[in-house]
Write an enzyme that holds these catalytic residues in place. Structure first.
Site, PDB file in Angstrom:
ATOM      1  N   HIS A   1     -16.390  46.040   8.354  1.00 43.85           N
ATOM      2  CA  HIS A   1     -17.236  46.978   7.611  1.00 43.85           C
ATOM      3  C   HIS A   1     -18.066  46.336   6.498  1.00 43.85           C
ATOM      4  O   HIS A   1     -18.895  47.012   5.898  1.00 43.85           O
ATOM      5  CB  HIS A   1     -16.407  48.152   7.075  1.00 43.85           C
ATOM      6  N   HIS A   2     -17.871  45.045   6.202  1.00 45.76           N
ATOM      7  CA  HIS A   2     -18.737  44.362   5.227  1.00 45.76           C
ATOM      8  C   HIS A   2     -19.961  43.723   5.888  1.00 45.76           C
ATOM      9  O   HIS A   2     -20.894  43.321   5.187  1.00 45.76           O
ATOM     10  CB  HIS A   2     -17.964  43.271   4.484  1.00 45.76           C
ATOM     11  N   CYS A   3     -19.957  43.605   7.193  1.00 41.89           N
ATOM     12  CA  CYS A   3     -21.049  42.929   7.888  1.00 41.89           C
ATOM     13  C   CYS A   3     -22.236  43.879   8.037  1.00 41.89           C
ATOM     14  O   CYS A   3     -22.124  44.940   8.656  1.00 41.89           O
ATOM     15  CB  CYS A   3     -20.587  42.446   9.263  1.00 41.89           C
TER      16      CYS A   3
END
Length: 610
Positions: free
Chosen positions: A249-251
């Protein structure tokens, strides 16, 4: 494209009582039922996972179909291992499925041994997640006296390049660059170079190994299988939880970050939209860290109004943790993005920050007054879209690094959630899915870096997805305590319960652990990988944090304890050191003198003999 940094608050919030009342008053909308998959499951091979060769699996090349006119494909059963297959005479067919993939343990840090202990995103995380799932299944099967949920081992591999599903989320450039970096990783490492270009990306929390590409392809295969089983008309499965790593979910579209190299949740959405025609998705993201990548991609897609696709993003996170901390120039922008609340202009973004609590009663109050708003906003999103339930899907990004059992360093700001939260929130999400999404939930694993946090969080989440009621959750809460997981971990490694401490385990708990060991034997190649990455301490700094300049307060904190020492003790210690050095010098001189006298006597004796 970065999300605009502004906040628009919608003051028309529903209370938690309104949410529960709306759920109970509205009839459940179910999709058209089709023939059962029981026969399909019964015919699946139960061969041992160690003998199955995932390298023999052919790539599944997807057709370049138009995203706006998706074509529904029939469900096809993949070779698998299913724990406790459904008996023919069994009346209840479980509608919850856990999916795992052996390749997920093949993403390993190989850059050097020096920094290995600072890597918290490690293959052992996957072992903890599987132990949590097996523990939940063993307990629920015993208590409910029927098959609570199935576990399916995917062998599917999906290429990351020339794939329209991936390109819809990440474009063409980043998947191709990631592919090349994976192919060149082993060569770069053996030549003493960094496999991740440090001038473009953070090498402190991003890494690649020689088998990382296979890990990514396995993750995608597990995601595809999960969506197929959740949405195919021929499937009886309603809720799917996919165990995978690394997280995603950080990408963002073209920038990996925070251990995340592909955005798993958005790829699942892309595949569901392309293959099954789902048009409205609500992402429920609970994690210690804000899913900035998922929010950025969702915002970008929502701006393209001609896509016939709308994504709501609803996040619970700690506003003081990454990516909202540190000396980086982007921190202020990240803090704004992690606080956006907007439900108009074709956007549905709502962020809530984790609050501190001292008692479980305080947590319940915070949950009912604050955390429940994520579900009410997701409910409003589906309601205002006027989409049919068959066109909607609830997606959970489940991160467990906000757990009460996460390491102290990871939660150095003091914000966390009780394990009970994961049961309560997923159970409430189940009610929302019955109201708006034909009872369908697709869940994937995100963060969580302590084995204890991952195992207990997975256990609690599956209790919620299987709709365990409040009167039965007390025993579950007792079992996900840490001493039990420690025993389970050791028992799985040894393959026996003979050495378990009998002081706090009664017969029923021992039988529970025996059932876990029996099921775990099917997954020995995943639970005990050859190159398992072992962390010596769960409170170690990450590599990125270790590279930060040393804070002067740290040095002061090391020196301060010296001052209270008694001056007399220091004086005695000083005299002792002086005496020791002087004595050592005297002994050395005496030894040299004795040696010279001995040599002189030897010479005299030799002369007299002559």
């Amino acid at each position: 494209m970065d999300s605009p940094s502004f906040t628009i608050f919608d003051l028309s919030l529903k209370s938690s009582n309104d949410f529960y009342r709306d759920i109970s008053n509205e009839s459940n909308l179910e999709s058209n039922e089709t023939p059962s998959l029981v026969e399909t499951f019964l015919d699946m091979s139960l061969k041992d996972t160690e003998t199955s060769n995932i390298f023999d699996t052919n790539y599944e090349h997807e057709k370049s179909e138009n995203f706006f006119t998706p074509e529904t494909t029939p469900f096809k059963a993949q070779p698998s291992n299913i724990i406790s297959p459904i008996e023919r005479q069994e009346l209840k067919i479980p509608d919850t499925l856990v999916i795992l993939h052996e390749s997920c343990v093949k993403h390993e840090f190989e850059r050097n041994k020096r920094d290995l202990k600072y890597i918290v995103e490690r293959p052992r995380r996957y072992r903890a997640a599987i132990i949590g799932a097996l523990s939940a299944k063993a307990h629920l099967d015993m208590e409910l006296e029927f098959n609570s949920f199935n576990i399916y081992q995917s062998t599917r591999l999906i290429p990351i390049i020339n794939n329209p599903v991936i390109e819809f989320v990440h474009g063409e450039n980043w998947p191709l660059e990631l592919y090349k970096l994976c192919k060149n990783a082993h060569k770069a490492i053996t030549e003493g170079e960094t496999e991740i270009p440090g001038d473009k990306y953070h090498t402190g929390d991003l890494y690649l190994g020689h088998t990382s590409l296979e890990a990514f392809e396995g993750c995608l295969g597990a995601i595809y299988d999960g969506i197929d089983r959740c949405l195919a008309q021929s499937s009886n499965v309603k809720n799917v939880h996919v165990l995978l790593r690394p997280p995603g979910h950080h990408c963002s579209r073209e920038t990996p970050s925070g251990f995340c190299l592909l955005n798993n949740a958005l790829i699942a959405i892309s595949y569901a939209h392309k293959t099954y025609g789902i048009t409205h998705f609500a992402i429920l993201d609970f994690d210690l860290h804000h899913g900035d990548g998922s929010q950025e991609i969702s915002w970008r897609i929502n701006q393209e109004t001609d896509l016939n696709l709308n994504i709501g993003y609803f996040s619970l996170h700690d506003i003081y943790s990454f990516p909202c901390e540190g000396p980086f120039s982007t921190v202020q922008s990240k803090i704004k993005d992690a606080s956006i609340c907007i439900m108009n202009h074709n956007q549905a973004i709502w962020n809530i920050h984790i609050e501190k609590y001292d008692t479980i009663e305080e947590f319940e109050k915070i949950y009912n007054n604050s955390y429940i708003k994520l579900l009410t906003k997701a409910d409003d999103f589906f309601k205002n879209s006027n989409a049919l339930p068959e066109q909607c899907l609830l997606v959970i990004s489940a991160g467990f690094d906000g757990s009460e059992f996460e390491s102290e360093h990871m939660q150095r700001h003091g914000y966390h959630l009780p394990t009970l939260f994961y049961w309560k929130f997923s159970k409430d999400a189940l009610s929302l899915s019955k109201k708006r999404c034909c009872s369908r939930i697709f869940s994937i694993m995100e963060g969580g870096y302590s084995d204890r946090a991952i195992a207990s969080g997975t256990f609690a989440l599956l209790c919620g997805l299987t709709n365990v009621n409040e009167k039965d959750i007390d025993m579950c809460e007792f079992l996900w305590k840490m001493e039990h997981f420690s025993c389970i971990d050791k028992a799985i490694s040894k393959g026996t319960v003979s050495r378990l401490p009998k002081t706090f385990l009664h017969d029923k708990q021992i039988n529970w652990i025996k059932n876990i060991i029996k099921m775990a034997q099917q997954y020995t190649s995943i639970l005990n990988p050859k190159n398992s990455l072992i962390i010596t301490s769960e409170d170690k700094m990450t590599l990125r944090e270790r590279k930060k300049p040393v804070d002067s307060t740290i040095i002061t904190s090391l020196i301060d304890p010296i001052y209270p020492l008694n001056f007399y003790i220091l004086l005695r210690y000083t005299f002792f050191c002086i005496y020791f050095v002087a004595t050592k010098i005297d002994l050395k001189s005496a030894f040299q003198l004795r040696s010279s006298k001995t040599a002189s006597k030897s010479q005299q004796a030799s002369f007299s003999d002559q």
